[in-house]
Design an enzyme around this catalytic site. Structure first.
Site, PDB file in Angstrom:
ATOM      1  N   HIS A 259       2.328   2.335  -1.098  1.00 21.92           N
ATOM      2  CA  HIS A 259       1.443   2.925  -1.749  1.00 21.92           C
ATOM      3  C   HIS A 259       0.583   1.451  -0.387  1.00 21.92           C
ATOM      4  O   HIS A 259      -0.350   0.693  -0.980  1.00 21.92           O
ATOM      5  CB  HIS A 259       1.188   2.012  -3.280  1.00 21.92           C
ATOM      6  CG  HIS A 259       1.533   2.091  -3.776  1.00 21.92           C
ATOM      7  ND1 HIS A 259       1.290   2.731  -4.893  1.00 21.92           N
ATOM      8  CD2 HIS A 259       2.953   2.084  -4.600  1.00 21.92           C
ATOM      9  CE1 HIS A 259       1.606   2.916  -5.743  1.00 21.92           C
ATOM     10  NE2 HIS A 259       3.209   2.932  -5.495  1.00 21.92           N
TER      11      HIS A 259
ATOM     12  N   LYS B 288     -11.376   5.294 -12.887  1.00 22.14           N
ATOM     13  CA  LYS B 288     -12.018   4.387 -13.929  1.00 22.14           C
ATOM     14  C   LYS B 288     -14.048   4.599 -14.124  1.00 22.14           C
ATOM     15  O   LYS B 288     -14.381   4.595 -14.951  1.00 22.14           O
ATOM     16  CB  LYS B 288     -11.527   3.688 -14.464  1.00 22.14           C
ATOM     17  CG  LYS B 288      -9.882   3.194 -14.074  1.00 22.14           C
ATOM     18  CD  LYS B 288      -9.347   2.088 -13.566  1.00 22.14           C
ATOM     19  CE  LYS B 288      -8.057   2.391 -13.405  1.00 22.14           C
ATOM     20  NZ  LYS B 288      -7.370   0.613 -12.970  1.00 22.14           N
TER      21      LYS B 288
ATOM     22  N   LYS C 177     -12.021  -5.654  -8.607  1.00 20.13           N
ATOM     23  CA  LYS C 177     -10.695  -6.019  -7.350  1.00 20.13           C
ATOM     24  C   LYS C 177     -10.026  -6.660  -6.735  1.00 20.13           C
ATOM     25  O   LYS C 177     -11.136  -8.289  -6.663  1.00 20.13           O
ATOM     26  CB  LYS C 177     -11.029  -4.379  -6.427  1.00 20.13           C
ATOM     27  CG  LYS C 177     -12.335  -4.584  -5.800  1.00 20.13           C
ATOM     28  CD  LYS C 177     -11.859  -3.257  -4.949  1.00 20.13           C
ATOM     29  CE  LYS C 177     -12.789  -3.029  -5.414  1.00 20.13           C
ATOM     30  NZ  LYS C 177     -12.784  -1.222  -4.641  1.00 20.13           N
ATOM     31  N   ARG C 178      -9.191  -7.020  -6.929  1.00 24.67           N
ATOM     32  CA  ARG C 178      -8.337  -7.809  -6.025  1.00 24.67           C
ATOM     33  C   ARG C 178      -9.075  -8.162  -4.552  1.00 24.67           C
ATOM     34  O   ARG C 178     -10.128  -7.509  -4.162  1.00 24.67           O
ATOM     35  CB  ARG C 178      -7.062  -7.844  -5.864  1.00 24.67           C
ATOM     36  CG  ARG C 178      -6.096  -7.583  -7.177  1.00 24.67           C
ATOM     37  CD  ARG C 178      -5.710  -9.147  -6.937  1.00 24.67           C
ATOM     38  NE  ARG C 178      -5.112  -9.812  -6.391  1.00 24.67           N
ATOM     39  CZ  ARG C 178      -3.721 -10.491  -6.504  1.00 24.67           C
ATOM     40  NH1 ARG C 178      -3.204  -9.964  -7.558  1.00 24.67           N
ATOM     41  NH2 ARG C 178      -3.855 -11.442  -5.914  1.00 24.67           N
TER      42      ARG C 178
ATOM     43  N   THR D 113      -8.061   2.615  -7.591  1.00 21.24           N
ATOM     44  CA  THR D 113      -7.937   3.748  -8.511  1.00 21.24           C
ATOM     45  C   THR D 113      -9.257   3.072  -9.499  1.00 21.24           C
ATOM     46  O   THR D 113      -9.911   3.524 -10.316  1.00 21.24           O
ATOM     47  CB  THR D 113      -6.057   3.462  -9.715  1.00 21.24           C
ATOM     48  OG1 THR D 113      -6.127   2.057  -8.797  1.00 21.24           O
ATOM     49  CG2 THR D 113      -5.751   4.489  -8.996  1.00 21.24           C
TER      50      THR D 113
ATOM     51  N   LYS E 235     -11.387  -5.214   1.538  1.00 18.72           N
ATOM     52  CA  LYS E 235     -11.754  -5.032   0.595  1.00 18.72           C
ATOM     53  C   LYS E 235     -13.335  -4.605   0.020  1.00 18.72           C
ATOM     54  O   LYS E 235     -14.000  -4.517  -0.227  1.00 18.72           O
ATOM     55  CB  LYS E 235     -11.246  -4.845  -0.816  1.00 18.72           C
ATOM     56  CG  LYS E 235      -9.683  -3.854  -1.376  1.00 18.72           C
ATOM     57  CD  LYS E 235      -9.072  -4.537  -2.216  1.00 18.72           C
ATOM     58  CE  LYS E 235      -7.913  -4.220  -2.848  1.00 18.72           C
ATOM     59  NZ  LYS E 235      -7.864  -2.606  -3.308  1.00 18.72           N
TER      60      LYS E 235
HETATM   61  N1  CGF Z   1       0.442  -2.527  -3.346  1.00 15.83           N
HETATM   62  N2  CGF Z   1      -0.031  -1.813  -2.782  1.00 15.83           N
HETATM   63  N3  CGF Z   1      -1.092  -1.061  -3.288  1.00 15.83           N
HETATM   64  C1  CGF Z   1      -1.932  -0.591  -3.979  1.00 15.83           C
HETATM   65  C2  CGF Z   1      -2.637  -1.833  -4.631  1.00 15.83           C
HETATM   66  N4  CGF Z   1      -2.513  -2.649  -3.933  1.00 15.83           N
HETATM   67  O1  CGF Z   1      -1.659  -2.071  -5.537  1.00 15.83           O
HETATM   68  O2  CGF Z   1      -2.535   0.512  -4.246  1.00 15.83           O
HETATM   69  C3  CGF Z   1      -2.725   1.129  -5.455  1.00 15.83           C
HETATM   70  C4  CGF Z   1      -1.893   2.089  -6.895  1.00 15.83           C
HETATM   71  O3  CGF Z   1      -1.187   2.822  -5.271  1.00 15.83           O
HETATM   72  C5  CGF Z   1      -4.026   1.695  -5.003  1.00 15.83           C
HETATM   73  O4  CGF Z   1      -4.509   2.129  -5.571  1.00 15.83           O
HETATM   74  C6  CGF Z   1      -4.563   1.253  -3.652  1.00 15.83           C
HETATM   75  O5  CGF Z   1      -5.183   1.806  -3.151  1.00 15.83           O
HETATM   76  C7  CGF Z   1      -3.360   0.018  -3.077  1.00 15.83           C
HETATM   77  O6  CGF Z   1      -3.483  -0.959  -2.090  1.00 15.83           O
END
Ligand code: CGF
Length: 829
Positions: free
Chosen positions: A373, A680, A565-566, A676, A571
């Protein structure tokens, strides 16, 4: 084992009517029974929370029935199963998702109203199960919902943290973290399986022994902890299938050290025993990666060992030849956190099942698939050899053996190219000799995938370039998805009803491609009317929440512009805040007359910063400082408001997303693996202001860039822009707003200095300066579009209509067909 029901089973079935009924009267009876016997309150006086607990237990009973039937059916059919290993599952609340997937929401609401309770009020009583950090964790939860709904024989395995992701408390604009003791009032959605427990070993030494003339390794552990299972039934939508999310909790193992008891050193003995529980005590609150923490490594191995003991026990309960294992088991590694599983399977097969190395290796390479990820090489997990060697001595030996064989094979393929050999090695030499968990996962997995098409291209051309050239067949991509059950049906019931009305069916809830049917009505005036009404209702709900939470009254005529988002530098929440300062400054410098033409905005920002991430915490403070200035500036009034929603989590997202007009996904291109949240918002008809990064590239293909507001450098342009960022002059507007912060316009001059330093000149690694001009153009385009509400509504309808590809149902079908090789196994209803 005899699969037929035992003789007393007939009597059992005779005793209990086949299934619990879901009519309101039966539900009322069950709810009152649980008030009396489970919550143990008199059925004549109980409050909202107790009513919620009783309702939750009544729904749970229905989940358990379906869970039993599903597991019995899987046992009888013995299909190939998928085991989804993830250290994080961001489940959120379970009540509404469960009653909707069981199709009993209305019956529950009726049953409650006749008892004098309101369903919505009780649903608010439930706390979030926040067993994860961000996208990766919520993705796991969405995928479990799709696995169940699509009738796949699957299990999720993870950790039952006592403390979930910290609660974010904002004091004077600063983030403070509070422990999330989510189990305070028990958890009606889990079933403790005291009989399902396994010993997990740590530390110790590895001895050489001879068994039937063959030498074999024996691991003599220094410490053993008990892993106890807690099952969380995951109901599918519109099917009887209810699968299992098994979470492990650490308990002291059964062995009592009588010696210490006799010496009266009793307290210490108990305290030592309690130490065991710390393993599953708390979730590590970082969305990046953790290097070298022993407790973190203990968590990784603890859940891997317990899960594999459980999986192998289930396999052996019907099979006695491990060569059949790959036909019956697919193991998914959700990032590198569970990657020790590849080593653990080798250890069990070689050391405990006494298979030969090659036979065991052949099995391992056929059962594991790995999803990464991450885009940033520096975020890839590495474990110091010293730490691994002391905690898991036998595993380190096996990793060395795996790497030795891999290096030998590599030399045959690429010769003595030491640079590439050391790059690709699972063992990283250097100051801190470490194990590269991503390299280990790739070497041991038959499939490696990124989470969007762009991400996978970056894996092939940058992050894992050498491995792609060696094994191109292993590399695939599986673009993420989100479940429309939670993100439309649960969180936006009025939009759900409107879609079903205009499509003339609810089938889209299980078959989301049907949403495309809305395209033909995209310009229909009646649909526009109803669509705008639904959005207004959701905006009112969000506005009430904002006022209740912040005391700020916001205008419903304003554009609700959301970035939730975080908090991460990549970001670029800071870019958003700097553009809000620009908008504020423009309004301030406008003639009164001009102000009438301004499109009013309510800017909503939310997200947690990892506790140790100082820059992210400063961004949160700056957001509050700017909000303080703008929201109390009479000149600006309702033309601009900035709201920070605290303690952003799944339930807050379910409230904010349906009420958003515009959402921002503005990461520097090439940094967001997928994203993601954007999916949504898209499903809920919210328009996207975005860079072309991760999954937004595929969203553009689905709905067309004319229905989005795009800006910024493309991924292939970023390296060059970074090269010459030192002599790249940022636009005046950008330097001006940075200057306002630097000069203390929002106070905390010294505290914000480093933030300003970080975005100027060649320190501007995330290119806020060079993207600022096109960002403001996209913002202006959004303003212009918002004025024409019919145009905006058409773009909104086309966004929802084109969101089908981004359902986690499509993602799971992709994985099932091209990675896991599993088939649906539908339990008869
Ligand atoms: N760990 N990690 N990675 C992430 C998210 N931060 O949780 O996974 C998410 C799920 O795959 C991604 O959508 C996102 O871009 C990516 O940065």
């Amino acid at each position: 084992a005899g699969l037929g029901p035992k003789p007393q089973a007939e009597r059992m079935f005779a005793l209990m009517d086949r299934f619990l009924s879901n009519d309101p009267v039966s539900l009322q009876k069950d709810i009152l029974d649980h008030v009396e016997y489970t919550v143990a309150r008199s059925r004549f006086s109980f409050d909202d929370f107790e009513a919620y607990q009783a309702l939750a237990h009544s729904v749970r009973d229905r989940l358990i029935e379906r869970w039993h039937d599903t597991q019995q059916y899987f046992k009888r059919k013995d299909p190939k199963r998928l085991y989804f290993l993830s250290l994080e599952f961001l489940m959120g609340r379970s009540l509404s998702n469960s009653v909707i997937n069981l199709g009993i929401r209305d019956q529950c609401a009726d049953a409650l109203s006749q008892l004098g309770f309101e369903y919505e009020v009780l649903a608010e009583q439930e706390g979030d199960a926040a067993l994860g950090n961000g996208g990766l964790a919520r993705l796991s939860a969405c995928q479990m919902d799709s696995l169940a709904t699509l009738d796949y024989p699957a299990w999720g395995y993870g950790l039952r943290y006592q403390y979930g992701l910290f609660r974010q408390v904002i004091l004077d604009g600063f983030q403070h973290e509070q422990p999330d003791y989510w189990l305070n009032f028990g958890n009606p959605w889990e079933i403790e399986r005291v009989h399902v427990s396994y010993p997990v070993k740590f530390y110790g030494t590895v001895e050489e022994e001879t068994l039937n003339g063959k030498s074999c390794k024996v691991w003599l552990p220094g410490e053993t902890v008990e892993a106890v299972a807690y099952d969380n039934p995951i109901p599918g939508y519109g099917t009887r299938n209810t699968i299992n999310l098994r979470l492990w909790a650490a308990k002291p193992d059964g062995q009592y050290d009588m010696e210490s008891y006799n010496t009266g050193d009793y307290i210490n003995a108990v305290v030592n025993r309690q130490r065991a529980e710390t393993i599953s005590c708390v979730l590590y609150p970082d969305d990046r990666s953790y290097q070298g923490k022993e407790l973190r490594l203990k968590q990784h191995y603890f859940f891997v060992s317990a899960s594999l003991q459980d999986i192998i026990r289930r396999f052996k309960d019907g099979h006695n030849n491990f060569d059949d294992f790959p036909e019956k088991v697919a193991l998914q590694l959700n990032d590198t956190h569970p990657s020790l599983a590849v080593v653990e399977v080798m250890r069990v097969l070689v050391d405990e099942e006494h298979l030969g190395w090659d036979q065991a290796w052949n099995i391992v390479c056929r059962i594991f698939s790995f999803t990464t990820h991450t885009v940033l090489p520096e975020a890839l997990e590495k474990i110091p050899v010293d730490l691994l060697g002391s905690l898991l001595p036998r595993h380190l030996q096996i990793i060395y053996d795996i790497n030795f064989n891999f290096m030998e094979e590599l030399k045959k393929r690429i010769g003595l190219d030491f640079n590439r050999l050391s790059q690709m090695s699972i063992v990283e030499e250097g100051a801190v000799k470490s194990i590269r968990m991503a390299n280990l996962s790739i070497v041991c997995s038959h499939t490696v995938n990124g989470v969007s098409r762009m991400h996978s291209e970056l894996l092939k051309t940058r992050v894992f370039k050498d491995f792609y050239e060696l094994w191109p067949h292993k590399f695939q991509y599986k673009t993420n998805g989100v479940t429309q059950r939670r993100w439309i049906v649960v969180s936006n019931p009025s939009l759900c009803a409107l879609i079903s009305k205009w499509l003339g069916t609810e089938a889209w809830i299980r078959d989301i491609d049907l949403l495309i049917g809305l395209q033909e009505f995209a310009a229909d005036a009646d649909l526009h009317q109803e669509w705008k009404m639904v959005r207004k209702v959701n905006k009112m709900r969000l506005a009430e929440y904002i006022e209740a939470m912040s005391g700020v009254k916001v205008s419903l005529d304003a554009m609700f512009d959301v970035q939730i988002k975080r908090i991460h530098e990549y970001k670029r929440q800071l870019l958003n805040i700097l553009s809000i300062i620009h908008r504020y400054d423009c309004i301030k410098n406008m003639e009164k007359t001009q102000r009438r033409k301004v499109v009013p905005r309510v800017c909503i920002v939310g997200g947690k910063a990892a506790p140790g991430y100082e820059v992210a915490k400063k961004i949160i403070k700056l957001c509050h400082a700017v909000a303080e200035k703008i929201n109390n500036d009479a000149d600006v009034g309702d033309l601009l408001k900035l709201i920070f929603v605290p303690d952003y989590n799944v339930s807050v997202a379910e409230l904010v997303i349906p009420g958003a007009d515009l959402s921002q996904h503005i990461s520097t291109a090439g940094h967001e693996a997928s994203g993601t949240g954007c999916m949504k918002f898209l499903m809920n008809g919210c328009l996207l202001l975005a860079t072309a990064d991760g999954s937004t590239v595929e969203i553009i293909e689905e709905i067309g860039e004319e229905n989005m507001f795009l800006f910024g450098a493309k991924v292939h342009e970023v390296p060059a822009l970074r090269e010459k960022s030192s002599d790249h002059k940022a636009p005046l507007q950008f330097s001006h707003v940075v200057r306002m912060v630097r000069d203390g316009h929002f106070g905390f001059k010294d505290y914000f200095k480093s933030l300003c330093d970080g975005v100027e000149g060649d320190s501007d690694f995330y290119l806020l300066g060079s993207d600022f001009a096109s960002y403001l153009e996209a913002q202006a385009a959004a303003d212009k579009a918002f004025v024409d509400q019919e145009k905006w509504t058409q773009m909104s309808i086309l966004s929802t209509a084109g969101s089908g590809r981004f359902s986690s149902d499509r993602t799971i079908e992709d994985y099932a067909e091209t990675t896991w090789g599993i088939e649906p196994c539908k339990c008869p209803s």
